[in-house]
Write a protein that holds these residues in place. Structure first.
Motif, mmCIF file in Angstrom:
data_model
loop_
_atom_site.group_PDB
_atom_site.id
_atom_site.type_symbol
_atom_site.label_atom_id
_atom_site.label_comp_id
_atom_site.label_asym_id
_atom_site.label_seq_id
_atom_site.Cartn_x
_atom_site.Cartn_y
_atom_site.Cartn_z
ATOM 1 N N VAL A 1 -2.079 1.289 -20.902
ATOM 2 C CA VAL A 1 -1.948 -0.066 -21.432
ATOM 3 C C VAL A 1 -3.324 -0.651 -21.744
ATOM 4 O O VAL A 1 -3.530 -1.288 -22.770
ATOM 5 C CB VAL A 1 -1.159 -0.961 -20.441
ATOM 6 N N GLU A 2 -4.283 -0.398 -20.865
ATOM 7 C CA GLU A 2 -5.632 -0.915 -21.086
ATOM 8 C C GLU A 2 -6.283 -0.267 -22.307
ATOM 9 O O GLU A 2 -6.927 -0.936 -23.104
ATOM 10 C CB GLU A 2 -6.486 -0.666 -19.848
ATOM 11 N N GLN A 3 -6.079 1.016 -22.497
ATOM 12 C CA GLN A 3 -6.675 1.719 -23.621
ATOM 13 C C GLN A 3 -5.997 1.398 -24.942
ATOM 14 O O GLN A 3 -6.618 1.483 -25.990
ATOM 15 C CB GLN A 3 -6.628 3.235 -23.384
ATOM 16 N N VAL A 4 -4.733 1.022 -24.898
ATOM 17 C CA VAL A 4 -4.034 0.631 -26.122
ATOM 18 C C VAL A 4 -4.569 -0.697 -26.649
ATOM 19 O O VAL A 4 -4.562 -0.947 -27.838
ATOM 20 C CB VAL A 4 -2.503 0.587 -25.883
ATOM 21 N N GLY A 5 -5.089 -1.532 -25.755
ATOM 22 C CA GLY A 5 -5.726 -2.752 -26.223
ATOM 23 C C GLY A 5 -5.330 -4.015 -25.497
ATOM 24 O O GLY A 5 -5.832 -5.091 -25.820
ATOM 25 N N ILE A 6 -4.450 -3.921 -24.533
ATOM 26 C CA ILE A 6 -4.082 -5.100 -23.761
ATOM 27 C C ILE A 6 -5.259 -5.421 -22.831
ATOM 28 O O ILE A 6 -5.741 -4.552 -22.123
ATOM 29 C CB ILE A 6 -2.801 -4.845 -22.935
ATOM 30 N N PRO A 7 -5.741 -6.657 -22.840
ATOM 31 C CA PRO A 7 -6.948 -6.967 -22.060
ATOM 32 C C PRO A 7 -6.690 -7.106 -20.553
ATOM 33 O O PRO A 7 -6.526 -8.194 -20.019
ATOM 34 C CB PRO A 7 -7.413 -8.297 -22.666
ATOM 35 N N ILE A 8 -6.619 -5.980 -19.887
ATOM 36 C CA ILE A 8 -6.514 -5.944 -18.429
ATOM 37 C C ILE A 8 -7.658 -5.089 -17.903
ATOM 38 O O ILE A 8 -8.232 -4.294 -18.641
ATOM 39 C CB ILE A 8 -5.164 -5.361 -17.957
ATOM 40 N N LEU B 1 0.826 -1.203 0.000
ATOM 41 C CA LEU B 1 0.000 0.000 0.000
ATOM 42 C C LEU B 1 0.862 1.255 0.000
ATOM 43 O O LEU B 1 0.558 2.227 -0.689
ATOM 44 C CB LEU B 1 -0.944 -0.003 1.197
ATOM 45 N N ALA B 2 1.946 1.232 0.747
ATOM 46 C CA ALA B 2 2.857 2.384 0.761
ATOM 47 C C ALA B 2 3.472 2.603 -0.614
ATOM 48 O O ALA B 2 3.599 3.740 -1.070
ATOM 49 C CB ALA B 2 3.946 2.169 1.797
ATOM 50 N N PHE B 3 3.845 1.512 -1.285
ATOM 51 C CA PHE B 3 4.389 1.623 -2.638
ATOM 52 C C PHE B 3 3.350 2.194 -3.587
ATOM 53 O O PHE B 3 3.647 3.070 -4.395
ATOM 54 C CB PHE B 3 4.848 0.238 -3.127
ATOM 55 N N PHE B 4 2.121 1.696 -3.488
ATOM 56 C CA PHE B 4 1.071 2.167 -4.382
ATOM 57 C C PHE B 4 0.738 3.630 -4.136
ATOM 58 O O PHE B 4 0.520 4.385 -5.078
ATOM 59 C CB PHE B 4 -0.188 1.309 -4.234
ATOM 60 N N VAL B 5 0.702 4.058 -2.887
ATOM 61 C CA VAL B 5 0.413 5.455 -2.585
ATOM 62 C C VAL B 5 1.538 6.347 -3.092
ATOM 63 O O VAL B 5 1.288 7.424 -3.634
ATOM 64 C CB VAL B 5 0.186 5.649 -1.066
ATOM 65 N N HIS B 6 2.769 5.888 -2.958
ATOM 66 C CA HIS B 6 3.909 6.695 -3.403
ATOM 67 C C HIS B 6 3.911 6.875 -4.917
ATOM 68 O O HIS B 6 4.213 7.959 -5.417
ATOM 69 C CB HIS B 6 5.214 6.049 -2.931
ATOM 70 N N TYR B 7 3.588 5.833 -5.657
ATOM 71 C CA TYR B 7 3.591 5.872 -7.122
ATOM 72 C C TYR B 7 2.174 5.802 -7.697
ATOM 73 O O TYR B 7 1.986 5.334 -8.817
ATOM 74 C CB TYR B 7 4.413 4.710 -7.677
ATOM 75 N N ALA B 8 1.199 6.273 -6.974
ATOM 76 C CA ALA B 8 -0.208 6.097 -7.365
ATOM 77 C C ALA B 8 -0.518 6.696 -8.725
ATOM 78 O O ALA B 8 -1.133 6.039 -9.571
ATOM 79 C CB ALA B 8 -1.121 6.716 -6.307
ATOM 80 N N TYR B 9 -0.086 7.897 -8.973
ATOM 81 C CA TYR B 9 -0.441 8.570 -10.226
ATOM 82 C C TYR B 9 0.248 7.906 -11.420
ATOM 83 O O TYR B 9 -0.365 7.738 -12.470
ATOM 84 C CB TYR B 9 -0.092 10.044 -10.154
ATOM 85 N N LEU B 10 1.485 7.525 -11.256
ATOM 86 C CA LEU B 10 2.205 6.855 -12.339
ATOM 87 C C LEU B 10 1.612 5.480 -12.623
ATOM 88 O O LEU B 10 1.435 5.103 -13.792
ATOM 89 C CB LEU B 10 3.688 6.720 -11.987
ATOM 90 N N ILE B 11 1.275 4.744 -11.591
ATOM 91 C CA ILE B 11 0.698 3.409 -11.777
ATOM 92 C C ILE B 11 -0.645 3.508 -12.481
ATOM 93 O O ILE B 11 -0.920 2.765 -13.429
ATOM 94 C CB ILE B 11 0.564 2.684 -10.424
ATOM 95 N N VAL B 12 -1.491 4.424 -12.056
ATOM 96 C CA VAL B 12 -2.801 4.580 -12.693
ATOM 97 C C VAL B 12 -2.641 5.032 -14.136
ATOM 98 O O VAL B 12 -3.310 4.526 -15.036
ATOM 99 C CB VAL B 12 -3.678 5.568 -11.898
ATOM 100 N N PHE B 13 -1.737 5.967 -14.383
ATOM 101 C CA PHE B 13 -1.499 6.436 -15.749
ATOM 102 C C PHE B 13 -1.069 5.283 -16.656
ATOM 103 O O PHE B 13 -1.643 5.077 -17.730
ATOM 104 C CB PHE B 13 -0.433 7.537 -15.742
ATOM 105 N N LEU B 14 -0.081 4.518 -16.230
ATOM 106 C CA LEU B 14 0.419 3.422 -17.059
ATOM 107 C C LEU B 14 -0.616 2.313 -17.230
ATOM 108 O O LEU B 14 -0.757 1.749 -18.318
ATOM 109 C CB LEU B 14 1.712 2.862 -16.474
ATOM 110 N N TRP B 15 -1.342 2.009 -16.161
ATOM 111 C CA TRP B 15 -2.349 0.937 -16.227
ATOM 112 C C TRP B 15 -3.458 1.296 -17.212
ATOM 113 O O TRP B 15 -3.855 0.484 -18.043
ATOM 114 C CB TRP B 15 -2.921 0.675 -14.838
ATOM 115 N N VAL B 16 -3.947 2.522 -17.139
ATOM 116 C CA VAL B 16 -5.014 2.955 -18.042
ATOM 117 C C VAL B 16 -4.487 3.068 -19.465
ATOM 118 O O VAL B 16 -5.181 2.696 -20.418
ATOM 119 C CB VAL B 16 -5.627 4.284 -17.561
#
Length: 87
Positions: A22-29, A5-20
């Motif tokens: 990748v998902e929008q490019v077409g990888i099925p996640i 949770l500490a890792f996710f809070v520290h990098y929350a914006y970057l993780i959400v940006f990259l996850w979305v």
């Protein structure tokens, strides 16, 4: 606070940006899990909901721009590839 949770809070914006992105490019996640997690973290004032929305919008804008550029440059080939992959 648990280390994950500490890792996710520290990098929350970057993780959400990259996850979305990748998902929008077409990888099925699934990005919906991160949406609910970000909603929970913003409700507890751990992360800013405004920055989360900006990160998601930028990721969607970049992914849509990539798809638009691919469609404009290689239109029919990209469409044939997507049809083959969808079946």
């Amino acid at each position: 606070m648990p280390i994950a949770l500490a890792f996710f809070v520290h990098y929350a914006y970057l993780i959400v940006f990259l996850w979305v992105l990748v998902e929008q490019v077409g990888i099925p996640i699934q990005a919906s899990r991160f949406y609910s997690l970000q909603g929970t973290l913003s409700a507890t004032h751990t992360v800013s909901h405004l920055y989360v929305v900006i990160a998601v919008l930028l990721a969607c804008l970049i992914a849509d721009t990539i798809w638009f550029a691919l469609g404009r440059r290689f239109g029919n080939s990209v469409l044939k590839l997507l049809c083959r992959l969808s079946f």
